[in-house]
Write a protein that holds these residues in place. Structure first.
Motif, PDB file in Angstrom:
ATOM      1  N   ARG A  52       0.834  -1.212   0.000  1.00 23.27           N
ATOM      2  CA  ARG A  52       0.000   0.000   0.000  1.00 23.27           C
ATOM      3  C   ARG A  52       0.868   1.261   0.000  1.00 23.27           C
ATOM      4  O   ARG A  52       1.908   1.295   0.641  1.00 23.27           O
ATOM      5  N   ARG A  53       0.405   2.268  -0.690  1.00 27.37           N
ATOM      6  CA  ARG A  53       1.114   3.551  -0.721  1.00 27.37           C
ATOM      7  C   ARG A  53       0.710   4.355   0.512  1.00 27.37           C
ATOM      8  O   ARG A  53      -0.480   4.468   0.813  1.00 27.37           O
ATOM      9  N   PRO A  54       1.671   4.954   1.219  1.00 28.68           N
ATOM     10  CA  PRO A  54       1.365   5.647   2.470  1.00 28.68           C
ATOM     11  C   PRO A  54       0.389   6.808   2.323  1.00 28.68           C
ATOM     12  O   PRO A  54      -0.461   7.006   3.172  1.00 28.68           O
ATOM     13  N   LEU A  55       0.479   7.583   1.283  1.00 28.40           N
ATOM     14  CA  LEU A  55      -0.395   8.751   1.135  1.00 28.40           C
ATOM     15  C   LEU A  55      -1.680   8.423   0.390  1.00 28.40           C
ATOM     16  O   LEU A  55      -2.579   9.247   0.301  1.00 28.40           O
ATOM     17  N   ASP A  56      -1.754   7.217  -0.160  1.00 33.66           N
ATOM     18  CA  ASP A  56      -2.940   6.792  -0.896  1.00 33.66           C
ATOM     19  C   ASP A  56      -3.124   5.294  -0.648  1.00 33.66           C
ATOM     20  O   ASP A  56      -2.851   4.468  -1.514  1.00 33.66           O
ATOM     21  N   GLU A  58      -5.384   3.253  -0.721  1.00 36.44           N
ATOM     22  CA  GLU A  58      -6.277   2.454  -1.552  1.00 36.44           C
ATOM     23  C   GLU A  58      -5.598   1.974  -2.823  1.00 36.44           C
ATOM     24  O   GLU A  58      -6.166   1.182  -3.572  1.00 36.44           O
ATOM     25  N   THR A  59      -4.377   2.455  -3.084  1.00 36.11           N
ATOM     26  CA  THR A  59      -3.607   1.970  -4.224  1.00 36.11           C
ATOM     27  C   THR A  59      -2.357   1.287  -3.710  1.00 36.11           C
ATOM     28  O   THR A  59      -1.938   1.485  -2.570  1.00 36.11           O
ATOM     29  N   SER A  60      -1.747   0.497  -4.563  1.00 36.65           N
ATOM     30  CA  SER A  60      -0.572  -0.271  -4.161  1.00 36.65           C
ATOM     31  C   SER A  60       0.566  -0.100  -5.147  1.00 36.65           C
ATOM     32  O   SER A  60       0.355   0.242  -6.310  1.00 36.65           O
ATOM     33  N   GLU A  61       1.742  -0.355  -4.653  1.00 38.81           N
ATOM     34  CA  GLU A  61       2.952  -0.368  -5.470  1.00 38.81           C
ATOM     35  C   GLU A  61       3.462  -1.808  -5.469  1.00 38.81           C
ATOM     36  O   GLU A  61       3.588  -2.425  -4.410  1.00 38.81           O
ATOM     37  N   LEU A  62       3.734  -2.353  -6.643  1.00 31.71           N
ATOM     38  CA  LEU A  62       4.260  -3.709  -6.717  1.00 31.71           C
ATOM     39  C   LEU A  62       5.748  -3.681  -6.401  1.00 31.71           C
ATOM     40  O   LEU A  62       6.503  -2.907  -6.984  1.00 31.71           O
ATOM     41  N   ARG A  63       6.154  -4.514  -5.444  1.00 29.83           N
ATOM     42  CA  ARG A  63       7.560  -4.603  -5.039  1.00 29.83           C
ATOM     43  C   ARG A  63       8.050  -6.019  -5.248  1.00 29.83           C
ATOM     44  O   ARG A  63       7.416  -6.986  -4.818  1.00 29.83           O
ATOM     45  N   GLU A  64       9.201  -6.150  -5.909  1.00 26.63           N
ATOM     46  CA  GLU A  64       9.848  -7.449  -6.083  1.00 26.63           C
ATOM     47  C   GLU A  64      10.605  -7.748  -4.787  1.00 26.63           C
ATOM     48  O   GLU A  64      11.426  -6.942  -4.334  1.00 26.63           O
ATOM     49  N   VAL A  65      10.306  -8.871  -4.181  1.00 24.63           N
ATOM     50  CA  VAL A  65      10.875  -9.237  -2.887  1.00 24.63           C
ATOM     51  C   VAL A  65      11.606 -10.566  -3.015  1.00 24.63           C
ATOM     52  O   VAL A  65      11.120 -11.492  -3.667  1.00 24.63           O
ATOM     53  N   GLU A  66      12.789 -10.638  -2.408  1.00 21.64           N
ATOM     54  CA  GLU A  66      13.518 -11.902  -2.335  1.00 21.64           C
ATOM     55  C   GLU A  66      13.360 -12.442  -0.919  1.00 21.64           C
ATOM     56  O   GLU A  66      13.586 -11.731   0.060  1.00 21.64           O
ATOM     57  N   VAL A  67      12.949 -13.687  -0.836  1.00 26.78           N
ATOM     58  CA  VAL A  67      12.685 -14.324   0.444  1.00 26.78           C
ATOM     59  C   VAL A  67      13.766 -15.364   0.702  1.00 26.78           C
ATOM     60  O   VAL A  67      14.015 -16.229  -0.146  1.00 26.78           O
ATOM     61  N   ALA A  68      14.421 -15.274   1.868  1.00 30.80           N
ATOM     62  CA  ALA A  68      15.397 -16.278   2.279  1.00 30.80           C
ATOM     63  C   ALA A  68      14.658 -17.326   3.110  1.00 30.80           C
ATOM     64  O   ALA A  68      13.904 -16.990   4.025  1.00 30.80           O
ATOM     65  N   LEU A  81      13.491 -11.034   4.457  1.00 29.33           N
ATOM     66  CA  LEU A  81      12.895 -10.447   3.258  1.00 29.33           C
ATOM     67  C   LEU A  81      13.790  -9.311   2.788  1.00 29.33           C
ATOM     68  O   LEU A  81      14.208  -8.475   3.586  1.00 29.33           O
ATOM     69  N   LYS A  82      14.071  -9.272   1.486  1.00 27.74           N
ATOM     70  CA  LYS A  82      14.805  -8.156   0.901  1.00 27.74           C
ATOM     71  C   LYS A  82      13.916  -7.546  -0.170  1.00 27.74           C
ATOM     72  O   LYS A  82      13.321  -8.261  -0.964  1.00 27.74           O
ATOM     73  N   GLY A  83      13.824  -6.227  -0.170  1.00 25.62           N
ATOM     74  CA  GLY A  83      13.029  -5.545  -1.168  1.00 25.62           C
ATOM     75  C   GLY A  83      11.970  -4.641  -0.576  1.00 25.62           C
ATOM     76  O   GLY A  83      11.306  -3.905  -1.293  1.00 25.62           O
ATOM     77  N   LEU A  84      11.804  -4.700   0.736  1.00 21.88           N
ATOM     78  CA  LEU A  84      10.826  -3.835   1.399  1.00 21.88           C
ATOM     79  C   LEU A  84      11.502  -2.659   2.108  1.00 21.88           C
ATOM     80  O   LEU A  84      10.842  -1.872   2.776  1.00 21.88           O
ATOM     81  N   GLU A  85      12.813  -2.548   1.933  1.00 23.11           N
ATOM     82  CA  GLU A  85      13.557  -1.485   2.589  1.00 23.11           C
ATOM     83  C   GLU A  85      13.007  -0.127   2.166  1.00 23.11           C
ATOM     84  O   GLU A  85      12.694   0.095   1.009  1.00 23.11           O
ATOM     85  N   GLY A  86      12.874   0.771   3.104  1.00 29.32           N
ATOM     86  CA  GLY A  86      12.419   2.119   2.819  1.00 29.32           C
ATOM     87  C   GLY A  86      10.911   2.291   2.829  1.00 29.32           C
ATOM     88  O   GLY A  86      10.416   3.405   2.916  1.00 29.32           O
ATOM     89  N   VAL A  87      10.172   1.207   2.743  1.00 28.97           N
ATOM     90  CA  VAL A  87       8.706   1.319   2.711  1.00 28.97           C
ATOM     91  C   VAL A  87       8.185   1.768   4.061  1.00 28.97           C
ATOM     92  O   VAL A  87       7.354   2.665   4.146  1.00 28.97           O
TER      93      VAL A  87
END
Length: 93
Positions: A52-56, A58-68, A81-87
């Motif tokens: 989910r986007r913080p300011l909106d 109801e919309t989402s951003e697709l993030r590619e995530v690598e799972v160990a 999980l790698k790829g969620l940094e900064g969210v």
């Protein structure tokens, strides 16, 4: 994918970006983990999560995530999980 267990660290990462365990589990469904060369019992897998986007929210951003993953009795445990940094920081702003 075989049965999936999530570590506390992974659960916390998901919670910080307003996702639930089932979001990751659904994204990993049908994926085949690759064994990490030279590390028996360790695997990795990539998937896409709709964050989910913080300011909106109801919309989402697709993030590619690598799972160990590590092999555990009856399946796998996701421990990183790698790829969620900064969210999470975007939600705090």
């Amino acid at each position: 994918m075989a049965k999936l267990k999530l570590s506390d660290q992974v659960r916390q990462q998901l919670t910080e970006v307003l996702l639930e365990d089932r979001d990751l589990e659904a994204s990993l469904r049908g994926q085949r983990p690759e064994e990490v060369p030279g590390s028996p019992g360790l695997y990795r897998c990539s998937c896409t999560l709709a964050v989910r986007r913080p300011l909106d929210p109801e919309t989402s951003e697709l993030r590619e995530v690598e799972v160990a993953l590590r092999s555990v009795e009856g399946g796998f445990e996701a421990f990183e999980l790698k790829g969620l940094e900064g969210v999470a920081e975007q939600f705090e702003s």
